[in-house]
Design a protein around this motif. Sequence first.
Motif, PDB file in Angstrom:
ATOM      1  N   ASP A 212     -21.941-163.636  33.177  1.00 42.18           N
ATOM      2  CA  ASP A 212     -21.603-162.098  33.166  1.00 42.18           C
ATOM      3  C   ASP A 212     -22.017-161.565  31.783  1.00 42.18           C
ATOM      4  N   ARG A 213     -22.113-162.222  30.783  1.00 40.76           N
ATOM      5  CA  ARG A 213     -22.304-161.427  29.408  1.00 40.76           C
ATOM      6  C   ARG A 213     -23.907-161.026  29.429  1.00 40.76           C
ATOM      7  N   GLY A 214     -24.790-162.061  30.176  1.00 44.58           N
ATOM      8  CA  GLY A 214     -26.060-161.753  30.520  1.00 44.58           C
ATOM      9  C   GLY A 214     -26.501-160.539  31.575  1.00 44.58           C
ATOM     10  N   LEU A 215     -25.533-160.591  32.490  1.00 44.82           N
ATOM     11  CA  LEU A 215     -25.649-159.523  33.529  1.00 44.82           C
ATOM     12  C   LEU A 215     -25.542-158.426  32.891  1.00 44.82           C
ATOM     13  N   SER A 216     -24.498-158.056  32.081  1.00 45.16           N
ATOM     14  CA  SER A 216     -24.038-156.907  31.112  1.00 45.16           C
ATOM     15  C   SER A 216     -25.251-156.307  30.438  1.00 45.16           C
ATOM     16  N   LEU A 217     -25.859-157.207  29.757  1.00 42.50           N
ATOM     17  CA  LEU A 217     -26.865-156.693  28.877  1.00 42.50           C
ATOM     18  C   LEU A 217     -28.190-156.467  29.685  1.00 42.50           C
ATOM     19  N   ARG A 218     -28.286-157.135  30.564  1.00 47.84           N
ATOM     20  CA  ARG A 218     -29.298-156.597  31.978  1.00 47.84           C
ATOM     21  C   ARG A 218     -29.307-155.205  32.307  1.00 47.84           C
ATOM     22  N   GLU A 219     -27.896-154.956  32.451  1.00 50.89           N
ATOM     23  CA  GLU A 219     -27.687-153.565  33.008  1.00 50.89           C
ATOM     24  C   GLU A 219     -27.678-152.485  31.823  1.00 50.89           C
ATOM     25  N   ALA A 220     -27.232-153.096  30.733  1.00 51.25           N
ATOM     26  CA  ALA A 220     -27.527-152.189  29.657  1.00 51.25           C
ATOM     27  C   ALA A 220     -28.906-151.709  29.385  1.00 51.25           C
ATOM     28  N   ILE A 221     -29.796-152.626  29.502  1.00 53.89           N
ATOM     29  CA  ILE A 221     -31.264-152.623  29.085  1.00 53.89           C
ATOM     30  C   ILE A 221     -31.635-151.705  30.292  1.00 53.89           C
ATOM     31  N   GLU A 222     -31.401-151.705  31.636  1.00 52.35           N
ATOM     32  CA  GLU A 222     -31.730-150.739  32.540  1.00 52.35           C
ATOM     33  C   GLU A 222     -31.517-149.315  32.308  1.00 52.35           C
ATOM     34  N   THR A 223     -30.169-149.290  32.087  1.00 50.66           N
ATOM     35  CA  THR A 223     -29.679-148.018  31.668  1.00 50.66           C
ATOM     36  C   THR A 223     -30.133-147.282  30.642  1.00 50.66           C
ATOM     37  N   LYS A 224     -30.766-148.178  29.462  1.00 50.56           N
ATOM     38  CA  LYS A 224     -31.324-147.459  28.319  1.00 50.56           C
ATOM     39  C   LYS A 224     -33.028-147.242  28.955  1.00 50.56           C
ATOM     40  N   THR A 225     -33.362-147.985  29.564  1.00 49.76           N
ATOM     41  CA  THR A 225     -34.684-147.716  30.345  1.00 49.76           C
ATOM     42  C   THR A 225     -34.861-146.551  30.986  1.00 49.76           C
ATOM     43  N   ASP A 226     -33.877-146.453  31.751  1.00 50.46           N
ATOM     44  CA  ASP A 226     -33.720-144.964  32.630  1.00 50.46           C
ATOM     45  C   ASP A 226     -33.690-143.765  31.449  1.00 50.46           C
ATOM     46  N   GLU A 227     -33.043-143.920  30.631  1.00 50.00           N
ATOM     47  CA  GLU A 227     -32.779-142.796  29.539  1.00 50.00           C
ATOM     48  C   GLU A 227     -34.081-142.681  29.003  1.00 50.00           C
ATOM     49  N   LEU A 228     -34.876-143.757  28.553  1.00 48.36           N
ATOM     50  CA  LEU A 228     -36.134-143.621  27.894  1.00 48.36           C
ATOM     51  C   LEU A 228     -37.310-142.659  29.113  1.00 48.36           C
ATOM     52  N   ASP A 229     -36.847-143.052  30.238  1.00 49.49           N
ATOM     53  CA  ASP A 229     -37.910-142.849  31.300  1.00 49.49           C
ATOM     54  C   ASP A 229     -37.750-141.276  31.913  1.00 49.49           C
ATOM     55  N   ALA A 230     -36.722-140.614  31.387  1.00 49.39           N
ATOM     56  CA  ALA A 230     -36.269-139.311  31.888  1.00 49.39           C
ATOM     57  C   ALA A 230     -37.321-138.290  31.657  1.00 49.39           C
ATOM     58  N   PRO A 231     -38.005-138.300  30.644  1.00 52.29           N
ATOM     59  CA  PRO A 231     -38.679-136.852  30.230  1.00 52.29           C
ATOM     60  C   PRO A 231     -39.792-136.477  31.568  1.00 52.29           C
ATOM     61  N   PRO A 232     -40.624-137.569  32.113  1.00 51.39           N
ATOM     62  CA  PRO A 232     -41.159-137.079  33.000  1.00 51.39           C
ATOM     63  C   PRO A 232     -40.727-136.511  34.229  1.00 51.39           C
ATOM     64  N   TRP A 233     -39.288-136.946  34.517  1.00 54.81           N
ATOM     65  CA  TRP A 233     -38.593-136.466  35.853  1.00 54.81           C
ATOM     66  C   TRP A 233     -38.030-135.423  35.444  1.00 54.81           C
ATOM     67  N   ASP A 234     -37.323-135.301  34.250  1.00 55.19           N
ATOM     68  CA  ASP A 234     -36.925-133.784  33.746  1.00 55.19           C
ATOM     69  C   ASP A 234     -37.975-132.730  33.886  1.00 55.19           C
ATOM     70  N   ARG A 235     -39.060-132.995  33.469  1.00 57.72           N
ATOM     71  CA  ARG A 235     -40.153-131.931  33.600  1.00 57.72           C
ATOM     72  C   ARG A 235     -40.629-131.501  35.091  1.00 57.72           C
ATOM     73  N   LEU A 236     -40.526-132.749  35.974  1.00 55.43           N
ATOM     74  CA  LEU A 236     -40.591-132.533  37.422  1.00 55.43           C
ATOM     75  C   LEU A 236     -39.641-131.710  38.024  1.00 55.43           C
ATOM     76  N   GLY A 237     -38.216-131.909  37.546  1.00 58.92           N
ATOM     77  CA  GLY A 237     -37.313-131.215  37.933  1.00 58.92           C
ATOM     78  C   GLY A 237     -36.696-131.536  39.568  1.00 58.92           C
ATOM     79  N   SER A 238     -35.482-131.310  39.811  1.00 55.76           N
ATOM     80  CA  SER A 238     -35.042-131.761  41.026  1.00 55.76           C
ATOM     81  C   SER A 238     -35.593-131.202  42.309  1.00 55.76           C
TER      82      SER A 238
END
Length: 257
Positions: A216-242
């Motif tokens: 469970d600890r490992g799964l939680s860490l993976r989820e946190a990494i994916e969440t941070k990855t989404d945050e770091l990957d936001a700029p291109p999609w913010d530029r494109l817009g909804s």
Amino acid sequence: MSDRKTAVRIANHFAYLQFLWDDPAIISIFEPLGITPRGQGDMALRLSPVGEIPLEVAASRLGSFPRALVEKLLGRVDASAADVLASGIEGLTKAAEEAWGDNPATEELADLLEVAVAGAELDQRILASAWATVPWSGAPARLFGAATVLREHRGDGHWMAARVAGLTPAEMHVMNRLSKGGTLENIGHGFRPEQAERIAERLADRGLVSGTEVTDRGLSLREAIETKTDELDAPPWDRLGSDGIARVIELGSPFLD
């Protein structure tokens, strides 16, 4: 699945063209250079826009593979990075034209993904910034090129997130494979079972895996990494817009069928 994740999945679909190692156009990239497409060719082509770099640096950048394997495979490549890239541009352009050249959505999708690329944050993202310098001609090739920059942008951010979380790329790879039901005997990326076992032992010492099960600890860490990855990957999609994201989904979803 959120609209942004769907758009990422669509972009990844177009970027995956370079990994179709059985496609004649992709094979044509490597055969004249005496390179095996799978593994060796994948590594050489992905790194080719970076230019000539020491094997030790290449192995560090491809850290989700065993260091000795990367150095062995790339050490056997006689062609220069410039030659690999030139052959890659030719073969990938041909493959993209064959795959999407007749589809009327290709040009607009290329335009949309290029808008997203214009918003990418390339500092410290070596592969994304290198692929962003590659010139492409024609809508199909431009679509592949933009999708590849977006894929590498997300990938570079993913490894940033993993390292901040305290995982090496190899540890992240093993934990991901185990979380999907993989075994240490067939963990992939060229790791021998004994290598995978040593990595799993390090993860077990931190309470992230137990045997071949991610805790469970490992799964939680993976989820946190994916969440941070989404945050770091936001700029291109913010530029494109909804609206742009919605259009990418509208035009791109049929390609996934």
